[in-house]
Design an enzyme around this catalytic site. Structure first.
Site, PDB file in Angstrom:
ATOM      1  N   ARG A  35       0.827  -1.220   0.000  1.00 14.03           N
ATOM      2  CA  ARG A  35       0.000   0.000   0.000  1.00 14.03           C
ATOM      3  C   ARG A  35       0.861   1.270   0.000  1.00 14.03           C
ATOM      4  O   ARG A  35       0.474   2.274  -0.600  1.00 14.03           O
ATOM      5  CB  ARG A  35      -0.915   0.007   1.216  1.00 14.03           C
ATOM      6  N   LYS A 198     -19.686 -14.679   4.374  1.00 16.03           N
ATOM      7  CA  LYS A 198     -21.143 -14.640   4.495  1.00 16.03           C
ATOM      8  C   LYS A 198     -21.875 -14.121   3.274  1.00 16.03           C
ATOM      9  O   LYS A 198     -21.418 -13.212   2.599  1.00 16.03           O
ATOM     10  CB  LYS A 198     -21.515 -13.737   5.672  1.00 16.03           C
TER      11      LYS A 198
HETATM   12  P1  AMP Z   1     -14.847 -11.856   3.508  1.00 14.16           P
HETATM   13  O1  AMP Z   1     -14.171 -10.854   4.393  1.00 14.16           O
HETATM   14  O2  AMP Z   1     -16.330 -11.834   3.565  1.00 14.16           O
HETATM   15  O3  AMP Z   1     -14.308 -11.864   2.096  1.00 14.16           O
HETATM   16  O4  AMP Z   1     -14.514 -13.262   4.137  1.00 14.16           O
HETATM   17  C1  AMP Z   1     -13.222 -13.706   4.373  1.00 14.16           C
HETATM   18  C2  AMP Z   1     -13.305 -14.735   5.436  1.00 14.16           C
HETATM   19  O5  AMP Z   1     -14.103 -15.822   5.010  1.00 14.16           O
HETATM   20  C3  AMP Z   1     -11.954 -15.333   5.804  1.00 14.16           C
HETATM   21  O6  AMP Z   1     -11.613 -14.901   7.079  1.00 14.16           O
HETATM   22  C4  AMP Z   1     -12.216 -16.832   5.760  1.00 14.16           C
HETATM   23  O7  AMP Z   1     -11.716 -17.492   6.885  1.00 14.16           O
HETATM   24  C5  AMP Z   1     -13.710 -16.934   5.748  1.00 14.16           C
HETATM   25  N1  AMP Z   1     -14.135 -18.199   5.147  1.00 14.16           N
HETATM   26  C6  AMP Z   1     -13.904 -18.608   3.899  1.00 14.16           C
HETATM   27  N2  AMP Z   1     -14.378 -19.857   3.721  1.00 14.16           N
HETATM   28  C7  AMP Z   1     -14.917 -20.239   4.894  1.00 14.16           C
HETATM   29  C8  AMP Z   1     -15.554 -21.437   5.338  1.00 14.16           C
HETATM   30  N3  AMP Z   1     -15.727 -22.474   4.505  1.00 14.16           N
HETATM   31  N4  AMP Z   1     -15.989 -21.477   6.611  1.00 14.16           N
HETATM   32  C9  AMP Z   1     -15.807 -20.424   7.417  1.00 14.16           C
HETATM   33  N5  AMP Z   1     -15.216 -19.273   7.064  1.00 14.16           N
HETATM   34  C10 AMP Z   1     -14.774 -19.183   5.812  1.00 14.16           C
END
Ligand code: AMP
Length: 397
Positions: A35, A198
């Site tokens: 960054r 999510k």
């Molecule tokens: P985001 O910030 O919404 O892009 O999500 C990223 C997060 O999703 C990371 O910290 C991952 O650990 C989590 N993640 C990805 N796949 C899974 C899964 N199968 N179960 C639980 N958490 C997940």
């Protein structure tokens, strides 16, 4: 779009909002300086013209006033090495030291202000606070794409105090142009790959892109809400039961629009949310009780790689699994590799969002895709079609 390229900074003081929100280890060493490096071209343009530079940024999420671990003083030496000149530091972004050093700043000199978020007025978008920052300089430059979706004092409100002399930095301008390419100048097949934890946090993006893409790959934790909505067994995988209906409707809507939603056929499952867990691979809709899906399986990796290989325009946000744990990073890595190959074949590939970018950086592949965005939230909001307050503030007369 007015950028620093269109301005002569000779004899002017420019206050530049940068994104120096870099990761630091427990000894305050910078573990990834991408960054900082990304902001250098804008800084160097001002200096080359014969102007002086005042840099302002946030670092982390301080709660109540100054905190040692979030002090920007930890980056002064590194920044100074990168710029090959002394970097002065003001230990309060709006205090006496900022005013004093700012007043005496000569052409070619650089001042870094202490973390903006040590003052709660920053995130509140306080006008007086923004005015104090503005009064340090003659010109305002915003080069922080990562915070352009926030109406904070330094990203948005400050622009009010510069009628003409406000503009985009080179990084922010390049971000906007690259993203517009995915959004407006679409080559087909257009594929979006959305992962992450999510459905609830990505639903606006999904709703927005579903009408535009030809293919949509869904991975990460959010895939299990989709799989459950189709009647699959997901064990104790991450799920948002209140989004099952939304997921079902989206699957149905996509079908009616001839958009292919691809869910992984298999998953790496674990008996615990841990790098030391026992693991197995199974069909992603037949996960036994007591097990949870942590990554996409080998068959899914192959099938996703071939979909990526056929696409001409690819947007990727969010990991395919719990990529921060070594045991569950392979699925996300397979996406990186397929993206690199697609880029070599001429596809336009855009990657954004913290975890996807971290994986691509760790693999040393960032230069091998068309564009890696520094923004996560800002990238998604822009793609959703929302007007970013930080961008609007500069465009406004
Ligand atoms: P985001 O910030 O919404 O892009 O999500 C990223 C997060 O999703 C990371 O910290 C991952 O650990 C989590 N993640 C990805 N796949 C899974 C899964 N199968 N179960 C639980 N958490 C997940």
């Amino acid at each position: 779009m007015k950028t620093v390229e269109d301005y002569n900074f000779r004899g002017k003081k420019a206050i530049i909002r940068v994104d120096f929100n870099v990761p630091l280890d427990s000894n305050y060493n910078i573990t990834d300086d991408s960054r900082i490096k990304a902001a250098l071209p804008t800084v160097e343009k001002v200096l080359k013209d014969g102007g002086s530079v005042i840099l302002m940024s946030h670092l982390g999420r301080p709660k109540e006033g100054p905190e040692e671990r979030y002090s920007l003083k930890h980056i002064v030496d590194h920044l100074s090495r990168l710029l090959q000149r002394e970097v002065k530091f003001a230990d309060d972004c709006v205090g006496n030291s900022a005013v004093e050093i700012g007043d005496n700043l000569k052409p070619g000199e650089v001042l870094l202000l202490e973390n903006l978020r040590f003052h709660k007025e920053e995130t509140k978008g306080d006008r007086d606070f923004a005015n104090k920052l503005a009064s340090l300089a003659d010109v305002y430059v915003n080069d922080a794409f990562g915070t352009a979706h926030r109406a904070h004092a330094s990203t948005t409100v400050i622009a009010e105090f510069f009628s003409e002399d406000k503009m985009f930095g080179l990084l922010l301008a390049r971000e906007l142009k690259s993203i517009e390419k995915v959004v407006k100048d679409i080559k087909r097949p257009y594929l979006a790959i959305i992962g992450g934890a999510k459905v609830s946090t990505k639903i606006d993006v999904l709703n927005n892109i579903i009408d535009k893409v030809d293919d949509l790959i869904i991975g990460g934790g959010m895939m299990f809400t989709f799989i459950k909505s189709q009647g699959g067994k997901i064990g104790k995988s991450l799920v948002e039961d209140d989004y099952l209906e939304t997921a079902r409707e989206m699957m149905y809507y996509a079908k009616s629009k001839n958009v292919n939603i691809h869910l992984p056929v298999d998953a790496v499952i674990a008996d615990d949310f841990s790098n030391d867990a026992n693991t197995r691979v199974c069909k992603s809709d037949q996960i036994p009780d007591g097990w949870m899906g942590m990554d996409i399986g080998e068959k899914a990796r192959q099938s996703f790689s071939s979909i990526i290989g056929n696409a001409k325009n690819i947007l990727w946000n969010g990991p395919m699994g719990v990529a921060e744990m070594d045991k569950f990073v392979a699925g996300t890595e397979s996406i990186v590799k397929a993206m690199v190959e697609a880029t070599e074949k001429g596809a336009f590939t855009l990657v954004g969002g913290g975890d996807s970018v971290a994986t691509i950086n760790r693999l040393g592949m960032a230069a091998k895709v068309s564009y890696v965005s520094t923004g996560g939230g800002a990238l998604l909001e822009y793609i959703e079609g929302k007007e970013l307050p930080g961008v609007k503030a500069i465009l406004k007369d």
